[in-house]
Design an enzyme around this catalytic site. Sequence first.
Site, PDB file in Angstrom:
ATOM      1  N   CYS A 144       0.226  94.685  48.423  1.00  0.00           N
ATOM      2  CA  CYS A 144       0.805  95.769  49.228  1.00  0.00           C
ATOM      3  C   CYS A 144       1.031  97.009  48.368  1.00  0.00           C
ATOM      4  O   CYS A 144       0.834  98.136  48.813  1.00  0.00           O
ATOM      5  CB  CYS A 144       2.123  95.344  49.863  1.00  0.00           C
ATOM      6  N   GLU A 187       1.021  86.500  60.773  1.00  0.00           N
ATOM      7  CA  GLU A 187       0.427  85.379  60.048  1.00  0.00           C
ATOM      8  C   GLU A 187      -0.717  84.747  60.834  1.00  0.00           C
ATOM      9  O   GLU A 187      -0.962  85.101  61.998  1.00  0.00           O
ATOM     10  CB  GLU A 187       1.521  84.353  59.725  1.00  0.00           C
ATOM     11  N   ASN A 225       4.905  91.548  59.595  1.00  0.00           N
ATOM     12  CA  ASN A 225       3.888  90.604  59.130  1.00  0.00           C
ATOM     13  C   ASN A 225       3.325  89.816  60.299  1.00  0.00           C
ATOM     14  O   ASN A 225       4.038  89.458  61.246  1.00  0.00           O
ATOM     15  CB  ASN A 225       4.421  89.687  58.023  1.00  0.00           C
ATOM     16  N   CYS A 247       0.629  91.333  55.621  1.00  0.00           N
ATOM     17  CA  CYS A 247       2.012  91.674  55.284  1.00  0.00           C
ATOM     18  C   CYS A 247       2.455  92.860  56.151  1.00  0.00           C
ATOM     19  O   CYS A 247       1.622  93.650  56.617  1.00  0.00           O
ATOM     20  CB  CYS A 247       2.126  92.083  53.829  1.00  0.00           C
ATOM     21  N   GLU A 287       3.948  95.653  55.288  1.00  0.00           N
ATOM     22  CA  GLU A 287       3.615  96.960  54.710  1.00  0.00           C
ATOM     23  C   GLU A 287       2.165  97.325  55.011  1.00  0.00           C
ATOM     24  O   GLU A 287       1.849  98.463  55.332  1.00  0.00           O
ATOM     25  CB  GLU A 287       3.817  96.947  53.185  1.00  0.00           C
ATOM     26  N   CYS A 344       4.710  92.715  47.709  1.00  0.00           N
ATOM     27  CA  CYS A 344       3.776  91.951  46.870  1.00  0.00           C
ATOM     28  C   CYS A 344       2.796  92.907  46.188  1.00  0.00           C
ATOM     29  O   CYS A 344       2.670  94.081  46.566  1.00  0.00           O
ATOM     30  CB  CYS A 344       3.036  90.908  47.700  1.00  0.00           C
TER      31      CYS A 344
HETATM   32  N1  THU Z   1       5.289  89.354  53.309  1.00  0.00           N
HETATM   33  C1  THU Z   1       5.323  90.650  53.735  1.00  0.00           C
HETATM   34  O1  THU Z   1       5.139  90.939  54.926  1.00  0.00           O
HETATM   35  N2  THU Z   1       5.561  91.626  52.819  1.00  0.00           N
HETATM   36  C2  THU Z   1       5.757  91.392  51.485  1.00  0.00           C
HETATM   37  O2  THU Z   1       5.901  92.337  50.730  1.00  0.00           O
HETATM   38  C3  THU Z   1       5.810  90.023  50.966  1.00  0.00           C
HETATM   39  C4  THU Z   1       5.495  88.951  51.934  1.00  0.00           C
HETATM   40  C5  THU Z   1       5.051  88.297  54.288  1.00  0.00           C
HETATM   41  C6  THU Z   1       3.729  87.570  54.128  1.00  0.00           C
HETATM   42  C7  THU Z   1       4.029  86.270  54.824  1.00  0.00           C
HETATM   43  O3  THU Z   1       3.796  86.440  56.212  1.00  0.00           O
HETATM   44  C8  THU Z   1       5.533  86.061  54.627  1.00  0.00           C
HETATM   45  O4  THU Z   1       6.047  87.313  54.202  1.00  0.00           O
HETATM   46  C9  THU Z   1       5.883  85.000  53.616  1.00  0.00           C
HETATM   47  O5  THU Z   1       5.278  85.207  52.401  1.00  0.00           O
END
Ligand code: THU
Length: 158
Positions: free
Chosen positions: A115, A64, A62, A73, A75, A112
């Site tokens: 994704c 941000e 991920n 994310c 994925e 999520c």
């Molecule tokens: N996140 C992911 O990378 N994958 C997921 O399936 C759920 C959430 C990340 C997004 C964000 O950077 C952090 O987790 C917190 O939500």
Amino acid sequence: MQKLNLTITLETYNNDTELSVLENKLLNEARKATYKSYAPYSNFHVGAAILLDNNEIITANNQENAAFPSGSCAEQSAIFWVGANHPERIIKAIAVIARPGKEDIFRGVPPCGACRQAMLEYEVRQKSPIRFIMVGANQQILITESVGDLLPIKFTDF
Ligand code: THU
């Protein structure tokens, strides 16, 4: 009124050693990928690893951003990189895992909704299922045979 029950099947493994050598390696690569994540806002480091049909493994994490919706994310970082660089390859499997905080402690993260939809598009496009490997409670490993299983009643179903 009738009721329609939808079921999904998950393979469950008690620990990494029960996995095939390749899937064990894939999950481990996802773990390693958490260390390159950029997650200063959530401190929730997610790693994803993709197994291609030539057995090459692609990893991502991920990323941000201060403008929150602009982040990616793990994925989606991984699958879009594969789409951008290996559009001709078949994706065999995707593993994902999270490392909350600074320590070497891992936990599962079910993907999520966005994704799930993004990964589904690649499965439909390549016309072959993508195995999805995640971690459940107590480090149990959960695998679906197809990312489509994670998204019952899909956007594209009717
Ligand atoms: N996140 C992911 O990378 N994958 C997921 O399936 C759920 C959430 C990340 C997004 C964000 O950077 C952090 O987790 C917190 O939500």
